[in-house]
Design a protein around this motif. Structure first.
Motif, PDB file in Angstrom:
ATOM      1  N   GLU A  17       0.922  -1.125  -0.441  1.00  0.00           N
ATOM      2  CA  GLU A  17      -0.031  -0.119   0.119  1.00  0.00           C
ATOM      3  C   GLU A  17       0.906   1.325  -0.009  1.00  0.00           C
ATOM      4  O   GLU A  17       0.205   2.225  -0.855  1.00  0.00           O
ATOM      5  CB  GLU A  17      -1.101   0.153   1.070  1.00  0.00           C
ATOM      6  N   THR A  79     -11.066 -10.115   0.921  1.00  0.00           N
ATOM      7  CA  THR A  79      -9.951  -8.860   0.724  1.00  0.00           C
ATOM      8  C   THR A  79      -9.008  -8.596   0.996  1.00  0.00           C
ATOM      9  O   THR A  79      -9.014  -7.482   0.110  1.00  0.00           O
ATOM     10  CB  THR A  79     -10.980  -8.257   2.702  1.00  0.00           C
ATOM     11  N   MET A  83      -8.020  -6.154  -2.396  1.00  0.00           N
ATOM     12  CA  MET A  83      -7.034  -4.955  -2.292  1.00  0.00           C
ATOM     13  C   MET A  83      -5.983  -5.266  -3.357  1.00  0.00           C
ATOM     14  O   MET A  83      -5.123  -4.642  -3.759  1.00  0.00           O
ATOM     15  CB  MET A  83      -6.159  -5.488  -1.023  1.00  0.00           C
ATOM     16  N   HIS A 145      -9.410   3.112   2.878  1.00  0.00           N
ATOM     17  CA  HIS A 145     -10.354   2.607   2.587  1.00  0.00           C
ATOM     18  C   HIS A 145     -11.522   2.554   3.006  1.00  0.00           C
ATOM     19  O   HIS A 145     -12.575   2.371   2.968  1.00  0.00           O
ATOM     20  CB  HIS A 145     -10.129   1.132   3.713  1.00  0.00           C
ATOM     21  N   ASN A 146     -12.097   4.210   2.023  1.00  0.00           N
ATOM     22  CA  ASN A 146     -12.882   5.055   2.746  1.00  0.00           C
ATOM     23  C   ASN A 146     -14.214   5.181   1.071  1.00  0.00           C
ATOM     24  O   ASN A 146     -13.898   5.288   0.377  1.00  0.00           O
ATOM     25  CB  ASN A 146     -12.758   6.411   2.300  1.00  0.00           C
ATOM     26  N   VAL A 209     -11.137   1.020  -5.309  1.00  0.00           N
ATOM     27  CA  VAL A 209     -11.969   1.256  -3.484  1.00  0.00           C
ATOM     28  C   VAL A 209     -12.951   0.633  -3.704  1.00  0.00           C
ATOM     29  O   VAL A 209     -12.973  -0.381  -2.526  1.00  0.00           O
ATOM     30  CB  VAL A 209     -12.314   2.814  -3.167  1.00  0.00           C
ATOM     31  N   THR A 212     -12.772  -3.334  -3.494  1.00  0.00           N
ATOM     32  CA  THR A 212     -11.574  -4.566  -2.427  1.00  0.00           C
ATOM     33  C   THR A 212     -13.066  -3.906  -1.151  1.00  0.00           C
ATOM     34  O   THR A 212     -12.472  -5.575  -0.243  1.00  0.00           O
ATOM     35  CB  THR A 212     -10.891  -2.882  -2.207  1.00  0.00           C
ATOM     36  N   GLU A 213     -13.469  -2.526  -0.868  1.00  0.00           N
ATOM     37  CA  GLU A 213     -14.195  -2.863   0.802  1.00  0.00           C
ATOM     38  C   GLU A 213     -15.406  -3.560   0.420  1.00  0.00           C
ATOM     39  O   GLU A 213     -15.629  -4.197   1.383  1.00  0.00           O
ATOM     40  CB  GLU A 213     -14.514  -1.692   0.632  1.00  0.00           C
TER      41      GLU A 213
END
Length: 222
Positions: A17, A79, A83, A145-146, A209, A212-213
C-alpha cells in the motif's frame, strides 16, 4: 526468534500500500509540474516532466513484481486478495496517468503562443486542477479504505467532462477565427483530452476502492 507468518504478511500488505501511495503522489506531482510548465509556457520545465516518466514506469514495475511475490508466497483470499488485485490494476492506471502528464508536457513544447487562448486558459487550468486533485484524493481514499469518499471523488468527473466538451468547442472556435493559432490550439486541444482521461483514471481508482471493500464491481463513469 522468527516473526509470526501473519505479521510478515501484514507487513507485506502495508509495504504494498505504501508503494502504491508513492506511485500515486509521484504521478500527481508530474501532473502538477506539467500544468505549471503549461501556465508559464516553459519548455525546459516541460522537458523535465518528460524525463521523469521513467521513474513512474520503474515504480509501477516494482509494484507488479511485489504483487506477484505476495500472491506466490501467501496465496491471499477475500479482502486481502481484492486489495492486492486493486493495487495491481490501479498501478497500471496511474502509469497511464503519468503518460498523460508526459503528453501534456509534450504539448507545451508544441505551443507557440498562449495569447490567442487567454479567454479560456483559466478554465483549462481549473479543470486540470480538478483532475489533479481527483488523483490525489483518490489515492487518499484508497489508503483509508473510504468507500463514501471514493464515490464523492468520482462524482467530480461529471464536472470535468462538461467543461472538457465546452472548452474543446471554444478552442476550435478560436482556431477557426485565427488560423495562425492552429498549431498552439491543436496542442491545447490535446491537453484537454489528456485532462479528461486523467479524471477518468481517477474514477477508475475510486472503483477499485469499492471493489476492495465491498466486493462490488461498479462503473462510476456512467
Amino acid at each position: 526468534m522468527e516473526r509470526p507468518v501473519r505479521k510478515i504478511y501484514d507487513d507485506q500488505l502495508k509495504t504494498l500500500e505504501g508503494m502504491h501511495a508513492k506511485l500515486g503522489f509521484a504521478t500527481a506531482a508530474m501532473i502538477e509540474n506539467s500544468f505549471q510548465a503549461l501556465k508559464t509556457n516553459d519548455h525546459t520545465a516541460a522537458q523535465t516532466v518528460i524525463d521523469s516518466d521513467h521513474e513512474i514506469n520503474s515504480l509501477e514495475k516494482d509494484i507488479e513484481r511485489y504483487v506477484m511475490r505476495i500472491i506466490a508466497r501467501q496465496q491471499p483470499i477475500g479482502t486481502d486478495l481484492r486489495m492486492i488485485l486493486s493495487v495491481f490494476a490501479s498501478s497500471s492506471d496511474l502509469e497511464r496517468v503519468a503518460d498523460h502528464a508526459t503528453s501534456i508536457a509534450k504539448g507545451v513544447k508544441r505551443v507557440e503562443s498562449l495569447a490567442p487562448f487567454d479567454p479560456i486558459m483559466e478554465d483549462v487550468f481549473a479543470i486540470g486542477e480538478i483532475a489533479k486533485n481527483m488523483i490525489g484524493q483518490a489515492i487518499d481514499a484508497f489508503s483509508q479504505h473510504n468507500v463514501e469518499r471514493a464515490k464523492e471523488i468520482a462524482a467530480m468527473d461529471d464536472e470535468v467532462d462538461a467543461a472538457f466538451k465546452e472548452l474543446v468547442d471554444q478552442t476550435l472556435a478560436i482556431m477557426q477565427s485565427n488560423p495562425e493559432a492552429v498549431p498552439s490550439g491543436s496542442a491545447i486541444n490535446a491537453v484537454l483530452h489528456d485532462i479528461e482521461r486523467i479524471a477518468d483514471y481517477a474514477t477508475n481508482l475510486c472503483e477499485r476502492v469499492i471493489y476492495t471493500e465491498d466486493a462490488d464491481i461498479v462503473n462510476l463513469n456512467d
